[in-house]
Design a protein around this motif. Structure first.
Motif, mmCIF file in Angstrom:
data_model
loop_
_atom_site.group_PDB
_atom_site.id
_atom_site.type_symbol
_atom_site.label_atom_id
_atom_site.label_comp_id
_atom_site.label_asym_id
_atom_site.label_seq_id
_atom_site.Cartn_x
_atom_site.Cartn_y
_atom_site.Cartn_z
ATOM 1 N N UNK A 194 11.019 14.796 -0.143
ATOM 2 C CA UNK A 194 11.961 15.505 -1.010
ATOM 3 C C UNK A 194 11.651 16.998 -1.000
ATOM 4 N N UNK A 195 12.703 17.779 -0.922
ATOM 5 C CA UNK A 195 12.571 19.248 -0.897
ATOM 6 C C UNK A 195 13.364 19.809 -2.068
ATOM 7 N N UNK A 196 12.713 20.602 -2.892
ATOM 8 C CA UNK A 196 13.334 21.166 -4.094
ATOM 9 C C UNK A 196 13.252 22.694 -4.058
ATOM 10 N N UNK A 197 14.100 23.315 -3.257
ATOM 11 C CA UNK A 197 14.051 24.775 -3.163
ATOM 12 C C UNK A 197 14.755 25.435 -4.350
ATOM 13 N N UNK A 198 14.471 26.691 -4.543
ATOM 14 C CA UNK A 198 15.169 27.490 -5.545
ATOM 15 C C UNK A 198 16.268 28.261 -4.830
ATOM 16 N N UNK A 199 17.533 28.015 -5.225
ATOM 17 C CA UNK A 199 18.679 28.611 -4.532
ATOM 18 C C UNK A 199 19.488 29.437 -5.532
ATOM 19 N N UNK A 200 19.708 30.680 -5.205
ATOM 20 C CA UNK A 200 20.524 31.542 -6.064
ATOM 21 C C UNK A 200 21.934 30.971 -6.183
ATOM 22 N N UNK A 201 22.445 30.946 -7.386
ATOM 23 C CA UNK A 201 23.792 30.451 -7.613
ATOM 24 C C UNK A 201 23.861 28.978 -7.968
ATOM 25 N N UNK A 252 6.274 10.495 0.309
ATOM 26 C CA UNK A 252 5.696 9.208 -0.046
ATOM 27 C C UNK A 252 5.917 8.212 1.079
ATOM 28 N N UNK A 253 4.974 7.307 1.250
ATOM 29 C CA UNK A 253 5.075 6.248 2.248
ATOM 30 C C UNK A 253 4.634 4.933 1.607
ATOM 31 N N UNK A 268 0.865 -1.179 0.000
ATOM 32 C CA UNK A 268 0.000 0.000 0.000
ATOM 33 C C UNK A 268 0.896 1.221 0.000
ATOM 34 N N UNK A 269 0.646 2.135 -0.940
ATOM 35 C CA UNK A 269 1.511 3.298 -1.102
ATOM 36 C C UNK A 269 0.679 4.567 -1.151
ATOM 37 N N UNK A 270 1.202 5.609 -0.540
ATOM 38 C CA UNK A 270 0.555 6.919 -0.582
ATOM 39 C C UNK A 270 1.626 7.970 -0.831
ATOM 40 N N UNK A 271 1.284 8.986 -1.598
ATOM 41 C CA UNK A 271 2.233 10.051 -1.866
ATOM 42 C C UNK A 271 1.479 11.353 -2.093
ATOM 43 N N UNK A 272 2.187 12.444 -1.934
ATOM 44 C CA UNK A 272 1.535 13.729 -2.115
ATOM 45 C C UNK A 272 2.535 14.857 -2.113
ATOM 46 N N UNK A 273 2.036 16.069 -2.173
ATOM 47 C CA UNK A 273 2.881 17.263 -2.187
ATOM 48 C C UNK A 273 2.381 18.250 -1.148
ATOM 49 N N UNK A 274 3.284 19.104 -0.721
ATOM 50 C CA UNK A 274 2.955 20.187 0.190
ATOM 51 C C UNK A 274 3.576 21.452 -0.382
ATOM 52 N N UNK A 275 2.786 22.191 -1.093
ATOM 53 C CA UNK A 275 3.315 23.357 -1.780
ATOM 54 C C UNK A 275 4.033 22.951 -3.049
ATOM 55 N N UNK A 276 4.864 23.832 -3.578
ATOM 56 C CA UNK A 276 5.534 23.591 -4.846
ATOM 57 C C UNK A 276 6.905 22.926 -4.698
#
Length: 268
Positions: free
Chosen positions: A76-83, A37-38, A24-32
């Motif tokens: 997973x965290x995908x931030x936008x980082x300058x540089x 996932x579990x 049994x698998x569940x996944x989702x997002x929180x913001x952009x």
């Protein structure tokens, strides 16, 4: 093709094998920038075989039963980082329990005569990992990662009525660092530096030594496992952009054999 028959001594040989899986698998997002996932799963495996190798040997019944259960969660965290061209940070935890049994009997036409093996294992693996995929530029990916595991469980020889705990491996840490550079279309350079660990297989996982000849003396901490540091540099054909997150740190050892990888291993 002309069918071929087995020897007469193998007339009652044969067997049956069954594999059952459920997950049994569940996944989702929180913001952009954040996703999660579990997964929970259970695998059941049974193999019952009757085999006779020669006229001078007794037929053997060989039975194997395995139950694997587990829970995995990651984010997973995908931030936008300058540089930076891009940055992905991933972390997670997982737990796996294995309960396995191996029995053998001398038999005549599938009728049991005597038991020659009665072994049982329990293995618990609790772990956590964290890694990042850092891309200073679009053509270069740097992937540092760390996995930490703790093992528990034991081995029982049911013929001698002796039991042994899993060897004391302590806290198992596995750091890794990978780099993938797309030099130009058609040419990619990949390098990997890391430390990997693999426990012993079967009774070697515990202080039982050879299992059926166990004397009750446990193995020293760290026995039955291996720890290695490796450096790999390879040239790969260019098939698009550098590997995605779960391809960036390749597995070193198969989990079914007791291997542990930086990432939460996919079900295999």
């Amino acid at each position: 093709a002309t069918p071929k028959l087995s020897y007469a001594i193998s007339a009652t040989d044969g067997g049956k094998r069954q594999l059952d899986q459920i997950s049994l698998r569940a996944e989702g997002t929180a913001g952009k920038t954040l996703s999660w996932q579990t997964m929970v799963y259970q695998n059941e495996y049974s193999d019952e075989r009757w085999v006779r190798f020669s006229a001078s040997a007794s037929q053997q019944e060989r039975d194997t039963y395995e139950t694997h259960q587990g829970l995995r969660a990651s984010a997973s965290w995908r931030p936008s980082v300058n540089g930076l061209a891009s940055l992905v940070v991933e972390g997670g935890v997982d737990y796996e329990h294995q309960s396995d049994r191996s029995d053998r009997y001398n038999s005549t036409a599938r009728a049991r005569v005597s038991q020659t093996r009665g072994q049982a294992w329990d293995l618990d693996i609790t772990g956590a990992f964290v890694q990042a995929v850092i891309k200073p530029v679009a053509s270069l990916s740097l992937v540092p990662g760390l996995r930490v595991d703790q093992l528990g469980g034991g081995f029982t020889n049911r013929l001698s009525n002796l039991s042994f705990p899993v060897n004391d491996y302590g806290l198992i840490t596995q750091p890794k660092l990978s780099a993938i550079w797309a030099v130009q279309p058609g040419q990619t350079v990949y390098a990997n530096l890391g430390r990997s660990f693999q426990v012993g297989v079967g009774s070697a996982t515990a202080g039982a030594g050879g299992g059926s000849t166990a004397t009750g003396t446990g193995a020293a901490p760290g026995a039955g496992g291996t720890a290695t540091a490796t450096v790999t540099v390879s040239f790969l054909p260019f098939n698009g952009p550098p590997p995605a997150l779960h391809d960036a740190v390749p597995a070193v050892a198969a989990r079914r054999a007791g291997g542990l990888d930086v990432l939460a291993n996919d079900t295999s």
